[in-house]
Design a protein around this motif. Structure first.
Motif, PDB file in Angstrom:
ATOM      1  N   ASP A   1       0.819  -1.212   0.000  1.00 15.80           N
ATOM      2  CA  ASP A   1       0.000   0.000   0.000  1.00 15.80           C
ATOM      3  C   ASP A   1       0.854   1.265   0.000  1.00 15.80           C
ATOM      4  OD1 ASP A   1      -2.162  -1.671   0.027  1.00 15.80           O
ATOM      5  OD2 ASP A   1      -2.606  -1.411   2.154  1.00 15.80           O
TER       6      ASP A   1
ATOM      7  N   THR B   1       1.815   1.729  -3.893  1.00 15.78           N
ATOM      8  CA  THR B   1       0.803   1.873  -4.934  1.00 15.78           C
ATOM      9  C   THR B   1       0.165   3.253  -4.923  1.00 15.78           C
ATOM     10  OG1 THR B   1      -1.098   0.742  -5.923  1.00 15.78           O
ATOM     11  CG2 THR B   1      -1.159   1.114  -3.548  1.00 15.78           C
ATOM     12  N   ASP B   2      -0.453   3.583  -6.056  1.00 19.86           N
ATOM     13  CA  ASP B   2      -1.261   4.802  -6.144  1.00 19.86           C
ATOM     14  C   ASP B   2      -2.696   4.410  -5.843  1.00 19.86           C
ATOM     15  OD1 ASP B   2       0.882   6.436  -6.941  1.00 19.86           O
ATOM     16  OD2 ASP B   2       0.661   5.790  -9.035  1.00 19.86           O
ATOM     17  N   ARG B   3      -3.218   4.917  -4.729  1.00 20.76           N
ATOM     18  CA  ARG B   3      -4.538   4.511  -4.284  1.00 20.76           C
ATOM     19  C   ARG B   3      -5.630   5.074  -5.183  1.00 20.76           C
ATOM     20  NH1 ARG B   3      -6.630   6.377  -0.069  1.00 20.76           N
ATOM     21  NH2 ARG B   3      -8.066   4.643   0.156  1.00 20.76           N
ATOM     22  N   THR B   4      -6.704   4.284  -5.320  1.00 19.69           N
ATOM     23  CA  THR B   4      -7.940   4.763  -5.931  1.00 19.69           C
ATOM     24  C   THR B   4      -9.037   4.516  -4.896  1.00 19.69           C
ATOM     25  OG1 THR B   4      -8.794   2.703  -6.894  1.00 19.69           O
ATOM     26  CG2 THR B   4      -7.030   3.824  -8.094  1.00 19.69           C
TER      27      THR B   4
ATOM     28  N   GLY C   1      -5.762  -0.349  -3.537  1.00 21.33           N
ATOM     29  CA  GLY C   1      -4.645   0.207  -2.783  1.00 21.33           C
ATOM     30  C   GLY C   1      -4.831   0.235  -1.285  1.00 21.33           C
TER      31      GLY C   1
ATOM     32  N   GLY D   1      -5.271   3.045   3.022  1.00 23.65           N
ATOM     33  CA  GLY D   1      -4.329   4.158   3.084  1.00 23.65           C
ATOM     34  C   GLY D   1      -4.165   4.744   4.462  1.00 23.65           C
TER      35      GLY D   1
ATOM     36  N   GLU E   1      -1.088   7.259   5.516  1.00 24.66           N
ATOM     37  CA  GLU E   1      -1.424   8.664   5.735  1.00 24.66           C
ATOM     38  C   GLU E   1      -1.190   9.109   7.181  1.00 24.66           C
ATOM     39  OE1 GLU E   1      -5.413   9.124   4.408  1.00 24.66           O
ATOM     40  OE2 GLU E   1      -4.957   8.626   2.322  1.00 24.66           O
TER      41      GLU E   1
ATOM     42  N   ASP F   1      -3.017  -2.093  -8.797  1.00 30.18           N
ATOM     43  CA  ASP F   1      -2.003  -2.435  -7.803  1.00 30.18           C
ATOM     44  C   ASP F   1      -0.944  -3.399  -8.343  1.00 30.18           C
ATOM     45  OD1 ASP F   1      -3.355  -0.897  -5.962  1.00 30.18           O
ATOM     46  OD2 ASP F   1      -4.411  -2.602  -5.066  1.00 30.18           O
TER      47      ASP F   1
ATOM     48  N   GLU G   1      -6.699   3.079 -15.263  1.00 27.83           N
ATOM     49  CA  GLU G   1      -6.170   2.628 -13.982  1.00 27.83           C
ATOM     50  C   GLU G   1      -7.216   2.610 -12.873  1.00 27.83           C
ATOM     51  OE1 GLU G   1      -2.951   1.514 -13.250  1.00 27.83           O
ATOM     52  OE2 GLU G   1      -2.858   1.463 -15.433  1.00 27.83           O
ATOM     53  N   THR G   2      -8.276   3.399 -13.004  1.00 32.13           N
ATOM     54  CA  THR G   2      -9.262   3.493 -11.927  1.00 32.13           C
ATOM     55  C   THR G   2     -10.387   2.493 -12.134  1.00 32.13           C
ATOM     56  OG1 THR G   2      -8.802   5.848 -11.679  1.00 32.13           O
ATOM     57  CG2 THR G   2     -10.835   5.015 -10.692  1.00 32.13           C
TER      58      THR G   2
END
Length: 294
Positions: free
Chosen positions: A59, A62-65, A69, A72, A76, A192, A264-265
């Motif tokens: 996590d 990766t780039d979260r959507t 991911g 977060g 965060e 991911d 990607e989303t």
């Protein structure tokens, strides 16, 4: 970190199993349904926490959507990874305690042995999806495990809370939804894939080409719709309104197929999965209340 939106979806799928049982003419006290849900939610949260613990490294890469991911929360907040493990143990203990209280052999007993066994199985398999000794997601079995847990075991848990057991017809009735869950997993794991590959998590998205993944998406979508039709006409497992509530939302998988691996989303399969669960639940509820013929 408990993923409240996913817990709400889990409650909906539980309701699907409950509505299926009532639609089949079963009867149960409201207390059983309430206790069943009360034991389910901390159990599901425990599985989510275990996944957050196991996927902390992934996590972070990766780039979260909104649908991939992880939550977060650890990334965060900067809080230690061990917090997720402690939360997993604590919430799992709460779920088991509520389950024991609901199945205790006293006059107030509301849950039977079968739903208790199903829920314990969900807890154990959910943990083993992420953590040792099995770490199923790291051995190429993640999609199958999640499909069985979310698409089959979860609605059957709701069904068994009402009926006290599981039938072949009920298991077959979960098939279309389970196939949509599988397609949803393909879509949500695509973003991911690079982070998963970097840490050795062997999802289908890390092992298959984009073309092969799209083929699986398309075949899974056709199988989901086809199985619903087959269940309606070959054995009458699905009443008409359940069939409609299950099949009509699957139109969302058509644009999903064309955008899958190209964007990607994730979105179409996620929305379709929620709508299939909701539509099936409404259909079974209409049958149960006598609003339509079963």
């Amino acid at each position: 970190m408990s993923r409240p939106a996913q817990l709400a979806l889990i409650a909906l799928v539980y309701a699907l199993g409950v509505a299926m049982a009532f639609g089949r003419g079963a009867e149960a006290e409201a207390g059983a349904v309430v206790v069943g849900l009360a034991a389910l939610l901390p159990t599901a949260a425990s599985v989510h926490y275990a996944n957050e613990y196991a996927d902390a490294e992934t996590d972070a890469l990766t780039d979260r959507t909104p649908f991939s991911g992880g939550s977060g929360a650890l990334v965060e907040s900067g809080l230690p990874r061990s917090l997720a493990l402690h939360a997993a143990v604590a919430s799992g203990a709460v779920g088991v305690a509520l389950l024991i209280a609901g199945t205790a052999p006293v006059d107030g007993r509301v849950l039977g042995a079968v739903p208790a066994a199903v829920l314990v199985g969900i807890l154990l398999a959910g943990w083993q999806y992420s953590v040792r000794p099995l770490r199923l997601a790291w051995k190429g079995l993640g999609e199958v495990t999640n499909t069985v847990l979310g698409g089959v075991a979860l609605p059957l848990y709701g069904f068994s809370v009402v009926t006290g057991g599981v039938t072949v017809a009920a298991a077959l009735a979960t098939l279309p939804f389970a196939l949509v869950v599988f397609v949803n997993l393909l879509e949500t794991q695509w973003p991911d894939r690079r982070a998963d590959a970097a840490v050795g998590k062997r999802t289908l998205a890390t092992r298959w080409s984009a073309g092969r993944l799209r083929l699986a998406y398309g075949l899974g979508s056709l199988a989901a719709a086809g199985s619903a039709v087959a269940l309606a006409f070959l054995g009458a497992v699905f009443p008409l309104f359940v069939t409609l509530g299950t099949i009509l939302p699957m139109v969302g998988l058509v644009p999903g197929y064309y955008r899958f691996t190209r964007r990607e989303t994730p979105l179409p399969a996620v929305v379709t999965m929620v709508l299939v669960a909701a539509g099936s639940t409404v259909g079974w509820s209409l049958v149960a209340t006598g609003a339509v013929s079963g």
